[in-house]
Write a protein that holds these residues in place. Structure first.
Motif, PDB file in Angstrom:
ATOM      1  N   ALA A   1      76.358  -9.748  77.894  1.00 27.41           N
ATOM      2  CA  ALA A   1      76.986  -8.492  78.325  1.00 27.41           C
ATOM      3  C   ALA A   1      76.757  -7.368  77.320  1.00 27.41           C
ATOM      4  O   ALA A   1      76.914  -6.186  77.652  1.00 27.41           O
ATOM      5  CB  ALA A   1      78.482  -8.704  78.549  1.00 27.41           C
ATOM      6  N   ARG A   2      76.389  -7.711  76.085  1.00 22.51           N
ATOM      7  CA  ARG A   2      76.215  -6.694  75.042  1.00 22.51           C
ATOM      8  C   ARG A   2      74.750  -6.318  74.832  1.00 22.51           C
ATOM      9  O   ARG A   2      74.423  -5.600  73.893  1.00 22.51           O
ATOM     10  CB  ARG A   2      76.799  -7.217  73.733  1.00 22.51           C
ATOM     11  N   VAL A   3      73.871  -6.771  75.706  1.00 23.19           N
ATOM     12  CA  VAL A   3      72.429  -6.543  75.544  1.00 23.19           C
ATOM     13  C   VAL A   3      71.973  -5.363  76.390  1.00 23.19           C
ATOM     14  O   VAL A   3      72.390  -5.217  77.545  1.00 23.19           O
ATOM     15  CB  VAL A   3      71.637  -7.809  75.931  1.00 23.19           C
ATOM     16  N   ASP A   4      71.123  -4.529  75.821  1.00 29.33           N
ATOM     17  CA  ASP A   4      70.478  -3.458  76.583  1.00 29.33           C
ATOM     18  C   ASP A   4      69.343  -4.092  77.376  1.00 29.33           C
ATOM     19  O   ASP A   4      68.232  -4.281  76.868  1.00 29.33           O
ATOM     20  CB  ASP A   4      69.935  -2.389  75.641  1.00 29.33           C
ATOM     21  N   ALA A   5      69.621  -4.415  78.633  1.00 29.53           N
ATOM     22  CA  ALA A   5      68.688  -5.208  79.424  1.00 29.53           C
ATOM     23  C   ALA A   5      67.403  -4.461  79.767  1.00 29.53           C
ATOM     24  O   ALA A   5      66.427  -5.077  80.191  1.00 29.53           O
ATOM     25  CB  ALA A   5      69.369  -5.676  80.708  1.00 29.53           C
ATOM     26  N   GLY A   6      67.398  -3.163  79.611  1.00 25.01           N
ATOM     27  CA  GLY A   6      66.191  -2.411  79.903  1.00 25.01           C
ATOM     28  C   GLY A   6      65.239  -2.304  78.728  1.00 25.01           C
ATOM     29  O   GLY A   6      64.137  -1.767  78.870  1.00 25.01           O
ATOM     30  N   GLU A   7      65.635  -2.809  77.592  1.00 25.28           N
ATOM     31  CA  GLU A   7      64.839  -2.715  76.375  1.00 25.28           C
ATOM     32  C   GLU A   7      64.197  -4.058  76.077  1.00 25.28           C
ATOM     33  O   GLU A   7      64.882  -5.048  75.807  1.00 25.28           O
ATOM     34  CB  GLU A   7      65.737  -2.295  75.205  1.00 25.28           C
ATOM     35  N   ARG A   8      62.866  -4.118  76.142  1.00 25.80           N
ATOM     36  CA  ARG A   8      62.162  -5.379  75.976  1.00 25.80           C
ATOM     37  C   ARG A   8      62.475  -6.049  74.652  1.00 25.80           C
ATOM     38  O   ARG A   8      62.735  -7.254  74.593  1.00 25.80           O
ATOM     39  CB  ARG A   8      60.656  -5.153  76.115  1.00 25.80           C
ATOM     40  N   ALA A   9      62.459  -5.295  73.590  1.00 21.68           N
ATOM     41  CA  ALA A   9      62.715  -5.875  72.273  1.00 21.68           C
ATOM     42  C   ALA A   9      64.129  -6.437  72.181  1.00 21.68           C
ATOM     43  O   ALA A   9      64.362  -7.473  71.543  1.00 21.68           O
ATOM     44  CB  ALA A   9      62.492  -4.828  71.182  1.00 21.68           C
ATOM     45  N   ALA A  10      65.097  -5.757  72.832  1.00 25.16           N
ATOM     46  CA  ALA A  10      66.480  -6.231  72.796  1.00 25.16           C
ATOM     47  C   ALA A  10      66.629  -7.551  73.547  1.00 25.16           C
ATOM     48  O   ALA A  10      67.337  -8.462  73.094  1.00 25.16           O
ATOM     49  CB  ALA A  10      67.407  -5.175  73.389  1.00 25.16           C
ATOM     50  N   VAL A  11      65.950  -7.670  74.676  1.00 25.95           N
ATOM     51  CA  VAL A  11      66.031  -8.908  75.452  1.00 25.95           C
ATOM     52  C   VAL A  11      65.364 -10.050  74.692  1.00 25.95           C
ATOM     53  O   VAL A  11      65.901 -11.168  74.607  1.00 25.95           O
ATOM     54  CB  VAL A  11      65.397  -8.719  76.837  1.00 25.95           C
ATOM     55  N   ARG A  12      64.195  -9.784  74.114  1.00 24.33           N
ATOM     56  CA  ARG A  12      63.516 -10.826  73.340  1.00 24.33           C
ATOM     57  C   ARG A  12      64.363 -11.229  72.134  1.00 24.33           C
ATOM     58  O   ARG A  12      64.504 -12.425  71.822  1.00 24.33           O
ATOM     59  CB  ARG A  12      62.143 -10.348  72.894  1.00 24.33           C
ATOM     60  N   GLY A  13      64.955 -10.262  71.465  1.00 24.27           N
ATOM     61  CA  GLY A  13      65.808 -10.570  70.327  1.00 24.27           C
ATOM     62  C   GLY A  13      67.031 -11.369  70.711  1.00 24.27           C
ATOM     63  O   GLY A  13      67.484 -12.234  69.953  1.00 24.27           O
ATOM     64  N   TYR A  14      67.558 -11.109  71.890  1.00 25.69           N
ATOM     65  CA  TYR A  14      68.716 -11.870  72.370  1.00 25.69           C
ATOM     66  C   TYR A  14      68.374 -13.351  72.509  1.00 25.69           C
ATOM     67  O   TYR A  14      69.117 -14.222  72.028  1.00 25.69           O
ATOM     68  CB  TYR A  14      69.179 -11.304  73.711  1.00 25.69           C
ATOM     69  N   PHE A  15      67.264 -13.655  73.182  1.00 29.59           N
ATOM     70  CA  PHE A  15      66.902 -15.054  73.366  1.00 29.59           C
ATOM     71  C   PHE A  15      66.593 -15.724  72.028  1.00 29.59           C
ATOM     72  O   PHE A  15      66.950 -16.895  71.814  1.00 29.59           O
ATOM     73  CB  PHE A  15      65.723 -15.175  74.326  1.00 29.59           C
ATOM     74  N   GLU A  16      65.951 -15.004  71.123  1.00 27.10           N
ATOM     75  CA  GLU A  16      65.647 -15.586  69.810  1.00 27.10           C
ATOM     76  C   GLU A  16      66.914 -15.834  68.998  1.00 27.10           C
ATOM     77  O   GLU A  16      66.975 -16.770  68.194  1.00 27.10           O
ATOM     78  CB  GLU A  16      64.698 -14.675  69.050  1.00 27.10           C
ATOM     79  N   ALA A  17      67.936 -15.012  69.207  1.00 26.94           N
ATOM     80  CA  ALA A  17      69.180 -15.156  68.444  1.00 26.94           C
ATOM     81  C   ALA A  17      70.039 -16.307  68.967  1.00 26.94           C
ATOM     82  O   ALA A  17      70.745 -16.952  68.180  1.00 26.94           O
ATOM     83  CB  ALA A  17      69.969 -13.848  68.486  1.00 26.94           C
TER      84      ALA A  17
END
Length: 429
Positions: A120-136
């Protein structure tokens, strides 16, 4: 695609061939399971109970010792080919509906709550943010067969569009059936907890419980299907392939479109008609595809019924209402798989749930049909299928319509899988 029995599924699948795969291959449990299952069914009948068709559910195939259990090995993110190039933000709607399904299951909530809450705290439109979420929040685990092989088969499936009618008329003479009232289902977990998700199908013949009718017998009118036709279509090949895909859309004469999805199955093992044609020398292994089977059917209309009868499996359907406008399901606008969520085109796969847990993100590394062009992306394990067996095995969902069908029908590629599992935890299988 030539091998999938429905999705749940699209279905991916938990049907066990009645008295074949279950009771013939379980060693010391075989006679005990047979006796207790029949006893359980008899108790149901004496009590005067009726068995309603179950909701769409995974349909795992018969056990294959050579492909189970899977081997998992934790890997660095750099081991995933193409990880940095994927348009990973595209998967976000599919990930959110997986979270919804996982959090609704008490047995799975503990492992998934933290990563799903963090979404819920991820900027889903930002590729780097989504990739960083899965890596975290996740660790990648390579998937291997018991012998250590990490390369398996990747096929494809899709959601077809058929022309049809709600009534039998003119060219529309092939029924798409709902589950008959005499189809019985027994969940074997009620007898043995270690057989969770294993079911058998049957019917009552006098005082005996026997296997349900085969495809050939249903086609000849043996099953009580009066009033069970959801719709009628023109082409028996289209109807057979719809059963393999597990779901589809029917365009009615007035232009309206209805959706049908997997409801149940007759309990018999799936047999590929493509394999039958190969064994008979009618098709080559290299040339066997959905398109080639259609071409064969056009050349041999007098032999078609006999060919279709070679597959004893039969899938029953249900009417699927459209998603509520404005919901995430409407945004995805796909058929519902075995997990009970809509499948996003190009971002969902069917798996063997004994190897890959349903709902989990999976990194897929394969190639496009009939080519060596790379197809490397994050997908969601949201469906199952009767022909999807083994540790490194996936069925890639191409989406809706003819173009998707062209791709799915030709896809028989090598591929590898990496399971993304919540960080700090070990895969459960």
């Amino acid at each position: 695609m030539i091998g999938k029995v429905g999705s749940g599924k699209v279905g991916s699948d938990s049907t066990f061939p009645f008295f074949l795969s279950l009771f013939g291959r379980r060693g010391k449990w075989s006679l005990t399971l047979l006796f207790l299952t029949l006893l359980f069914l008899a108790a149901i009948l004496v009590a005067g109970c009726t068995t309603a068709p179950p909701a769409p559910a995974p349909r795992p195939p018969a056990p294959e010792a050579a492909s189970l259990p899977p081997r998992f090995q934790m890997e660095p993110w750099s081991a995933l080919p193409g990880w940095g190039e994927d348009a990973i933000e595209e998967i976000w709607p599919a990930w959110l509906v997986s979270c919804r399904a996982m959090l609704a299951r008490p047995a799975k909530r503990d492992a998934w709550k933290e990563p799903c809450d963090a979404a819920a705290r991820v900027d889903a439109g930002e590729r780097a943010a989504v990739r960083g979420y899965f890596e975290a929040w996740f660790s990648p685990w390579s998937v291997a067969f018991p012998d250590g092989r990490t390369v398996g088969l990747v096929t494809g499936y899709y959601e077809p569009l058929l022309r049809g009618s709600l009534t039998r008329q003119g060219e529309f003479a092939v029924p798409l059936l709902a589950a008959p009232d005499d189809l019985l289902t027994v969940d074997l977990a009620s007898l043995f907890p270690e057989l969770k998700d294993k079911r058998v199908r049957g019917r009552v013949d006098g005082k005996r419980v026997v296997p349900y009718w085969t495809r050939a017998e249903i086609a000849r009118g043996a099953a009580p299907t009066e009033g069970k036709a959801l719709a009628w279509v023109a082409d028996p090949v289209d109807a057979a392939f719809l059963q393999i895909q597990g779901s589809g859309r029917i365009e009615l004469p007035d232009g309206q479109v209805m959706r049908v999805g997997y409801a149940d199955q007759n309990g018999h093992p799936f047999r590929s008609i493509g394999r039958v044609l190969i064994d008979r020398g009618e098709l080559t292994r290299e040339g066997a595809s959905m398109q080639a089977i259609r071409a064969w059917a056009r050349r041999n209309p007098d032999k078609l019924r006999e060919l279709l009868d070679q597959d004893p499996s039969y899938v029953f359907f249900r009417d699927v209402p459209p998603p509520v406008p404005g919901t995430i399901d409407a945004t995805i606008d796909g058929p519902y798989g075995a997990l009970g969520v809509p499948l996003l085109a190009g971002r969902a796969i069917a798996v063997d749930p004994r190897s890959i847990p349903l709902g989990a993100p999976v990194w897929l590394a394969t190639t496009r049909p009939l080519s060596d062009a790379k197809l490397e992306r994050l997908v969601m394990a949201q469906d199952t299928g009767g022909a999807i067996r083994g540790s490194v095995r996936a069925d890639f969902f191409w989406g809706f319509g003819d173009d998707a069908g062209q791709q799915a029908g030709r896809m028989k590629q090598d591929g590898s899988l990496w399971l993304l599992w919540p960080k700090g935890r070990t895969p459960p299988l």
